[in-house]
Design an enzyme around this catalytic site. Structure first.
Site, PDB file in Angstrom:
ATOM      1  N   HIS A 121       0.742  -0.918   0.151  1.00  0.00           N
ATOM      2  CA  HIS A 121       0.014  -0.012   0.277  1.00  0.00           C
ATOM      3  C   HIS A 121       0.700   1.107  -0.092  1.00  0.00           C
ATOM      4  CE1 HIS A 121       1.016  -0.524   4.146  1.00  0.00           C
ATOM      5  NE2 HIS A 121       0.843   0.814   4.442  1.00  0.00           N
ATOM      6  N   ASP A 123       0.707   4.873   1.885  1.00  0.00           N
ATOM      7  CA  ASP A 123      -0.096   5.278   3.231  1.00  0.00           C
ATOM      8  C   ASP A 123      -1.123   6.263   2.717  1.00  0.00           C
ATOM      9  OD1 ASP A 123       1.347   3.990   5.149  1.00  0.00           O
ATOM     10  OD2 ASP A 123       2.991   5.286   5.349  1.00  0.00           O
ATOM     11  N   HIS A 281       4.496   0.314  -0.056  1.00  0.00           N
ATOM     12  CA  HIS A 281       5.278  -0.578   1.020  1.00  0.00           C
ATOM     13  C   HIS A 281       4.518  -1.774   1.676  1.00  0.00           C
ATOM     14  CE1 HIS A 281       3.820   2.889   3.360  1.00  0.00           C
ATOM     15  NE2 HIS A 281       3.841   2.217   4.250  1.00  0.00           N
ATOM     16  N   ARG A 296       6.313   5.538  13.505  1.00  0.00           N
ATOM     17  CA  ARG A 296       6.337   6.335  12.369  1.00  0.00           C
ATOM     18  C   ARG A 296       5.776   7.799  12.346  1.00  0.00           C
ATOM     19  NH1 ARG A 296       1.841   3.953   8.407  1.00  0.00           N
ATOM     20  NH2 ARG A 296       0.592   5.388   9.537  1.00  0.00           N
TER      21      ARG A 296
HETATM   22  C1  SIN Z   1       3.554   1.392   7.611  1.00  0.00           C
HETATM   23  O1  SIN Z   1       3.141   0.544   6.967  1.00  0.00           O
HETATM   24  O2  SIN Z   1       3.771   2.392   7.260  1.00  0.00           O
HETATM   25  C2  SIN Z   1       4.889   0.683   8.572  1.00  0.00           C
HETATM   26  C3  SIN Z   1       5.654  -0.225   7.746  1.00  0.00           C
HETATM   27  C4  SIN Z   1       6.384  -1.034   8.733  1.00  0.00           C
HETATM   28  O3  SIN Z   1       6.013  -1.178   9.919  1.00  0.00           O
HETATM   29  O4  SIN Z   1       7.535  -1.650   8.431  1.00  0.00           O
END
Ligand code: SIN
Length: 305
Positions: A121, A123, A281, A296
């Site tokens: 996805h 974000d 990602h 994050r």
């Molecule tokens: C996310 O999807 O923003 C986090 C990715 C992760 O936890 O590696």
């Protein structure tokens, strides 16, 4: 500032980018996306204009940057991310109360494995203005597993067959928080979430606001095209559902092509900085019941038009 720069054009080999005050060693991790930076402390970069400018230029070029041994405070983490722009919280995932904008992605023994991240996805494309990017720091990682994969969606667009590029030019699609984060909620809560974040419409091919690259901009949050049902695509009503569905599935599946990807193995205090406009990602969910804790800082983005 690099314009439509592709890693292959400028830097397959390790490089140094030299400012007046800092020298960053850059090692590309694939031919397509991602570079590891050496000799940088992000706490320092949160206070140093020149260092920050170099990192931003590298981000536009490589799309995701990786650093190890970033033993920085949460205040430094959010201060660095906020240099790109204002930060935003997530309506479902909780933030650190002392550091608004710092979302906690903690998976521990209380987390159900089925609630782990498991879809490629981009974000928050369920926002009218999806995030510009994010800075993710690893607080705790399993001994093995829990890697994250990023995908270069400009490359995914560039390598589409020409007839598909012609077909998707001008197409637009709807993205939904209701159908994803809302799906497991009771109807009332789900409707409340959708009222706060009405499903936005985005172009299927987005132009990057800084590099001018064309980007394939559909992902796990995309539900349907809004302007597919035209005489060019649909002879009889019978054509609509398979035609639109097959095309959308094909486009979404492009993010799974390994040639467009980089995979990163985390250690405590590793950091990834990504451009959310041109990448997708996937956090690999192979480590339960081990604990994985990430923080994050998500950066507010632009409308896509
Ligand atoms: C996310 O999807 O923003 C986090 C990715 C992760 O936890 O590696």
């Amino acid at each position: 500032m690099p314009q439509t720069m592709h890693p292959r054009e400028g830097a397959p080999a390790p490089a140094r980018t030299g400012g007046r005050r800092a020298s960053i060693r850059v090692e590309p991790l694939t031919c397509t996306i991602g570079a590891e930076l050496f000799g940088v402390n992000l706490g320092e970069a949160s206070r140093d204009d020149d260092l920050f400018t170099q990192i931003k230029e590298l981000l536009l070029r490589y799309k995701v940057l990786f650093l190890r041994d970033q033993d920085i405070s949460r205040a430094e983490h959010v201060a660095f991310a906020a240099r790109f722009g204002p930060l935003e919280d997530h309506p479902v995932a909780g933030s650190d109360p002392a550091h608004p904008g710092l979302v906690r992605i903690y998976k521990d023994l209380d987390s159900k494995p089925e609630h782990y991240e498991n879809a490629l996805h981009c974000d928050a494309t369920w926002r009218a203005a999806p995030p510009m990017g994010a800075v993710l720091r690893c607080v705790e990682t399993p001994e093995v597993g829990g890697d994250t994969i990023w995908v270069n969606m400009a490359e995914a667009y560039r390598r589409l067959p020409e007839h598909i590029k012609a077909q998707v030019a001008g197409l637009r699609a709807r993205h939904s928080i209701e159908a994803t984060f809302g799906a497991a909620m009771a109807a009332e809560q789900r409707h409340e979430l959708k009222a706060r974040f009405p499903d936005p419409e985005h172009p299927v091919v987005r132009t990057h606001p800084e590099t001018g690259e064309e980007i394939l901009f559909v992902n796990a949050f995309t539900t349907h095209f809004v302007n597919y049902h035209t005489p060019e695509n649909v002879r009889f009503g019978q054509d609509y559902a398979p035609g639109a569905g097959n095309l959308l599935n094909y486009l979404i599946s492009q993010a799974a092509v390994p040639e467009y990807q980089v995979r990163w193995r985390w250690e405590k205090n590793s950091v990834a900085i990504w451009d959310n406009r041109s990448t997708q990602h996937y956090a690999v969910q192979d480590y339960w019941p081990a604990v994985r804790k990430m923080e994050r800082a998500g950066i507010v983005g632009d409308a896509t038009f």
